[in-house]
Motif scaffolding. Structure first.
Motif, short mmCIF file in Angstrom:
data_model
loop_
_atom_site.label_atom_id
_atom_site.label_comp_id
_atom_site.label_asym_id
_atom_site.label_seq_id
_atom_site.Cartn_x
_atom_site.Cartn_y
_atom_site.Cartn_z
N GLN A 3 0.85 -1.19 0.00
CA GLN A 3 0.00 0.00 0.00
C GLN A 3 0.88 1.24 0.00
N LEU A 4 0.39 2.27 -0.66
CA LEU A 4 1.02 3.59 -0.59
C LEU A 4 0.08 4.49 0.18
N VAL A 5 0.59 5.05 1.27
CA VAL A 5 -0.24 5.88 2.15
C VAL A 5 0.28 7.31 2.10
N GLU A 6 -0.58 8.20 1.61
CA GLU A 6 -0.21 9.60 1.45
C GLU A 6 -0.71 10.44 2.61
N SER A 7 -0.02 11.55 2.86
CA SER A 7 -0.46 12.50 3.87
C SER A 7 0.12 13.87 3.53
N GLY A 8 -0.45 14.89 4.17
CA GLY A 8 0.12 16.23 4.04
C GLY A 8 -0.67 17.21 3.19
N GLY A 9 -1.74 16.77 2.57
CA GLY A 9 -2.53 17.69 1.77
C GLY A 9 -3.33 18.64 2.66
N GLY A 10 -3.99 19.60 2.01
CA GLY A 10 -4.82 20.52 2.77
C GLY A 10 -5.05 21.81 2.02
N VAL A 92 -5.92 16.87 -6.87
CA VAL A 92 -5.65 15.70 -6.06
C VAL A 92 -4.26 15.19 -6.46
N TYR A 93 -3.41 15.02 -5.48
CA TYR A 93 -2.04 14.58 -5.74
C TYR A 93 -1.92 13.10 -5.38
N TYR A 94 -1.36 12.35 -6.32
CA TYR A 94 -1.20 10.91 -6.16
C TYR A 94 0.28 10.55 -6.19
N THR A 105 7.92 -10.60 -9.49
CA THR A 105 6.72 -9.77 -9.31
C THR A 105 7.14 -8.33 -9.13
N ARG A 106 6.79 -7.52 -10.10
CA ARG A 106 7.13 -6.10 -10.07
C ARG A 106 6.04 -5.35 -10.81
N ARG A 107 5.54 -4.28 -10.17
CA ARG A 107 4.50 -3.47 -10.79
C ARG A 107 4.47 -2.10 -10.17
N VAL A 108 3.68 -1.21 -10.77
CA VAL A 108 3.51 0.14 -10.26
C VAL A 108 2.27 0.20 -9.37
N TYR A 109 2.45 0.77 -8.21
CA TYR A 109 1.36 0.97 -7.27
C TYR A 109 1.02 2.46 -7.17
N TRP A 110 -0.24 2.72 -6.82
CA TRP A 110 -0.71 4.10 -6.67
C TRP A 110 -1.28 4.32 -5.28
N GLY A 111 -1.09 5.52 -4.76
CA GLY A 111 -1.74 5.91 -3.53
C GLY A 111 -3.18 6.32 -3.77
N GLN A 112 -3.88 6.61 -2.68
CA GLN A 112 -5.31 6.92 -2.79
C GLN A 112 -5.56 8.38 -3.17
N GLY A 113 -4.54 9.19 -3.10
CA GLY A 113 -4.67 10.60 -3.44
C GLY A 113 -4.88 11.48 -2.22
N THR A 114 -4.34 12.68 -2.29
CA THR A 114 -4.54 13.66 -1.22
C THR A 114 -4.85 15.01 -1.86
N GLN A 115 -5.87 15.67 -1.33
CA GLN A 115 -6.34 16.92 -1.92
C GLN A 115 -5.45 18.08 -1.49
#
Length: 120
Positions: A3-10, A92-94, A105-115
């Protein structure tokens, strides 16, 4: 499971700064490129910045000189320091990351986005 967990938006005023963080968690063997993208209402997702595990950076032209991408490999975390923010940076920043979780096993993962909203 990665999982990619984003924070810091606002909400920030024009000319202000924000720092976004994105931590990759789970069973991770290696992380290659880590990056940030953004999507404004009614627009396509666009590249903000990418940082390779070797330290090579690539920025969108409109972000050069205002945004800085960095990473802490020990923490599997990528950061985006955003300065001199403009209303047109509102989006929204991802984050994304190219991750190997196993020998084949290798792939690109995405976070949920932060506004991020830039407004007075």
């Amino acid at each position: 499971q990665v999982q990619l967990v984003e924070s810091g938006g606002g909400l920030v005023q024009p000319g202000g700064s924000l720092r976004l963080s994105c931590a990759a968690t789970g069973t991770i063997s290696s992380i290659y490129d880590m990056g940030w993208y953004r999507q404004a209402p009614g627009k396509q997702r666009e590249l903000v910045a990418v940082l390779s595990n070797g330290g090579t950076t690539n920025y969108a032209d409109s972000m050069k000189g205002r945004f800085a991408i960095s990473r802490d490999n020990a923490k599997n975390t990528v950061y985006l320091q955003m300065n001199s923010l403009k209303p047109e940076d509102t989006a929204v920043y991802y984050c994304n990351a190219d991750i190997r979780t196993g020998w084949n096993t290798r792939r690109v993962y995405w976070g949920q986005g932060t506004q991020v909203t830039v407004s007075s």
